[in-house]
Design a protein around this motif. Structure first.
Motif, short mmCIF file in Angstrom:
data_model
loop_
_atom_site.label_atom_id
_atom_site.label_comp_id
_atom_site.label_asym_id
_atom_site.label_seq_id
_atom_site.Cartn_x
_atom_site.Cartn_y
_atom_site.Cartn_z
N LYS A 97 0.84 -1.19 0.00
CA LYS A 97 0.00 0.00 0.00
C LYS A 97 0.88 1.25 0.00
O LYS A 97 1.93 1.28 0.64
CB LYS A 97 -0.90 -0.03 1.23
N SER A 98 0.47 2.28 -0.73
CA SER A 98 1.14 3.58 -0.85
C SER A 98 2.49 3.49 -1.55
O SER A 98 3.24 4.45 -1.57
CB SER A 98 1.33 4.23 0.52
N GLN A 99 2.80 2.36 -2.12
CA GLN A 99 4.04 2.20 -2.87
C GLN A 99 3.73 2.40 -4.35
O GLN A 99 2.67 2.04 -4.82
CB GLN A 99 4.60 0.79 -2.63
N GLN A 100 4.67 3.00 -5.06
CA GLN A 100 4.45 3.20 -6.49
C GLN A 100 4.76 1.93 -7.25
O GLN A 100 5.69 1.20 -6.91
CB GLN A 100 5.30 4.35 -7.00
N CYS A 101 3.96 1.69 -8.29
CA CYS A 101 4.09 0.47 -9.08
C CYS A 101 3.84 0.82 -10.54
O CYS A 101 2.98 1.65 -10.85
CB CYS A 101 3.09 -0.56 -8.58
N ALA A 102 4.56 0.21 -11.45
CA ALA A 102 4.35 0.44 -12.88
C ALA A 102 3.30 -0.54 -13.39
O ALA A 102 3.24 -1.69 -12.96
CB ALA A 102 5.65 0.24 -13.64
N ILE A 103 2.47 -0.06 -14.29
CA ILE A 103 1.46 -0.94 -14.89
C ILE A 103 1.60 -0.87 -16.40
O ILE A 103 2.13 0.10 -16.96
CB ILE A 103 0.02 -0.54 -14.49
N LYS A 104 1.13 -1.93 -17.06
CA LYS A 104 1.20 -1.99 -18.51
C LYS A 104 -0.24 -2.09 -19.04
O LYS A 104 -1.00 -2.95 -18.61
CB LYS A 104 2.00 -3.22 -18.94
N LEU A 105 -0.60 -1.20 -19.94
CA LEU A 105 -1.94 -1.20 -20.52
C LEU A 105 -1.90 -1.82 -21.90
O LEU A 105 -0.98 -1.58 -22.68
CB LEU A 105 -2.48 0.23 -20.62
N THR A 106 -2.91 -2.61 -22.20
CA THR A 106 -3.03 -3.18 -23.54
C THR A 106 -4.43 -2.86 -24.08
O THR A 106 -5.40 -2.81 -23.32
CB THR A 106 -2.83 -4.71 -23.55
N GLU A 107 -4.50 -2.65 -25.37
CA GLU A 107 -5.79 -2.37 -26.00
C GLU A 107 -6.48 -3.69 -26.30
O GLU A 107 -5.87 -4.60 -26.86
CB GLU A 107 -5.56 -1.57 -27.29
N LEU A 108 -7.74 -3.79 -25.94
CA LEU A 108 -8.47 -5.05 -26.09
C LEU A 108 -8.99 -5.28 -27.50
O LEU A 108 -9.17 -6.40 -27.93
CB LEU A 108 -9.63 -5.11 -25.11
N GLY A 109 -9.29 -4.26 -28.21
CA GLY A 109 -9.86 -4.45 -29.54
C GLY A 109 -9.77 -3.18 -30.36
O GLY A 109 -9.34 -2.14 -29.88
N PRO A 110 -10.19 -3.26 -31.60
CA PRO A 110 -10.12 -2.08 -32.45
C PRO A 110 -11.19 -1.07 -32.06
O PRO A 110 -12.23 -1.41 -31.50
CB PRO A 110 -10.40 -2.64 -33.85
N ARG A 111 -10.96 0.16 -32.39
CA ARG A 111 -11.97 1.20 -32.17
C ARG A 111 -12.98 1.11 -33.31
O ARG A 111 -12.61 0.87 -34.46
CB ARG A 111 -11.31 2.57 -32.15
N LEU A 112 -14.22 1.31 -32.99
CA LEU A 112 -15.28 1.17 -34.00
C LEU A 112 -15.83 2.54 -34.38
O LEU A 112 -16.03 3.40 -33.53
CB LEU A 112 -16.43 0.33 -33.45
N GLU A 113 -16.07 2.70 -35.66
CA GLU A 113 -16.77 3.88 -36.14
C GLU A 113 -18.06 3.38 -36.77
O GLU A 113 -18.03 2.70 -37.79
CB GLU A 113 -15.93 4.63 -37.17
N LEU A 114 -19.20 3.69 -36.17
CA LEU A 114 -20.48 3.22 -36.66
C LEU A 114 -21.18 4.32 -37.46
O LEU A 114 -21.05 5.49 -37.15
CB LEU A 114 -21.36 2.80 -35.48
N GLU A 115 -21.91 3.89 -38.48
CA GLU A 115 -22.66 4.83 -39.31
C GLU A 115 -24.13 4.42 -39.30
O GLU A 115 -24.45 3.23 -39.38
CB GLU A 115 -22.15 4.80 -40.75
N LEU A 116 -25.00 5.38 -39.23
CA LEU A 116 -26.43 5.12 -39.27
C LEU A 116 -26.83 4.73 -40.68
O LEU A 116 -26.53 5.44 -41.64
CB LEU A 116 -27.21 6.37 -38.83
N VAL A 117 -27.50 3.58 -40.82
CA VAL A 117 -27.91 3.10 -42.14
C VAL A 117 -29.41 3.19 -42.31
O VAL A 117 -29.90 3.63 -43.33
CB VAL A 117 -27.43 1.65 -42.38
N LYS A 118 -30.18 2.77 -41.26
CA LYS A 118 -31.62 2.66 -41.45
C LYS A 118 -32.35 2.96 -40.15
O LYS A 118 -31.92 2.54 -39.08
CB LYS A 118 -31.94 1.23 -41.90
N ILE A 119 -33.48 3.67 -40.26
CA ILE A 119 -34.36 3.93 -39.11
C ILE A 119 -35.75 3.45 -39.50
O ILE A 119 -36.27 3.84 -40.55
CB ILE A 119 -34.42 5.43 -38.76
#
Length: 105
Positions: A14-36
Motif C-alpha cells: 500500500k502507498s508504494q508506487q508500481c508500474a502498470i502496462k496497458l493493452t488495447e483489447l480491440g479495435p476502435r469502432l466507427e459506426l454509421e447510421l444506415v436505417k431507421i
C-alpha cells in the motif's frame, strides 16, 4: 501508479508506487447510421442511407401494405369462421351418434 491497498504479487505494498502496462483489447469502432424504422423490424422506413423514395413511391408502398393488411384480416376472419363451422358440425355429428346409441338399447 500509487496503490490504494496491498496487492498480492511482486511485493507491491500500500502507498508504494508500481508500474502498470496497458493493452488495447480491440479495435476502435466507427459506426454509421444506415436505417431507421418505425417499430421493431416491422414498421415503415423513416430513413435509409442507401435508398431514397419519392413521395409517390412511398404512397404506393403504403397502399400495398394497407391492402395486404386488409387481405390478411379477411383471411383470418374466414379461417375463424371455418373453424367455428367445423366445430359445430363435429358437435352435431357427436350428438347424432349419441342419439343413435340410445335408440339401439
Amino acid at each position: 501508479v500509487t496503490l490504494p491497498q496491498d496487492y498480492k504479487g511482486r511485493g507491491a505494498r500500500k502507498s508504494q508506487q508500481c508500474a502498470i502496462k496497458l493493452t488495447e483489447l480491440g479495435p476502435r469502432l466507427e459506426l454509421e447510421l444506415v436505417k431507421i424504422e418505425e417499430g421493431l423490424c416491422e414498421g415503415t422506413v423513416i430513413y435509409h442511407r442507401h435508398l431514397t423514395k419519392t413521395p409517390e413511391e412511398a404512397a404506393e408502398l403504403e397502399q400495398r401494405a394497407q391492402s395486404k393488411a386488409t387481405a390478411k384480416a379477411e383471411r383470418k376472419r374466414q379461417q375463424e369462421e371455418n373453424i367455428r363451422r367445423k366445430a359445430e358440425a363435429k358437435a352435431a355429428e357427436l350428438a347424432e351418434r349419441r342419439a343413435g346409441r340410445g335408440r339401439g338399447r
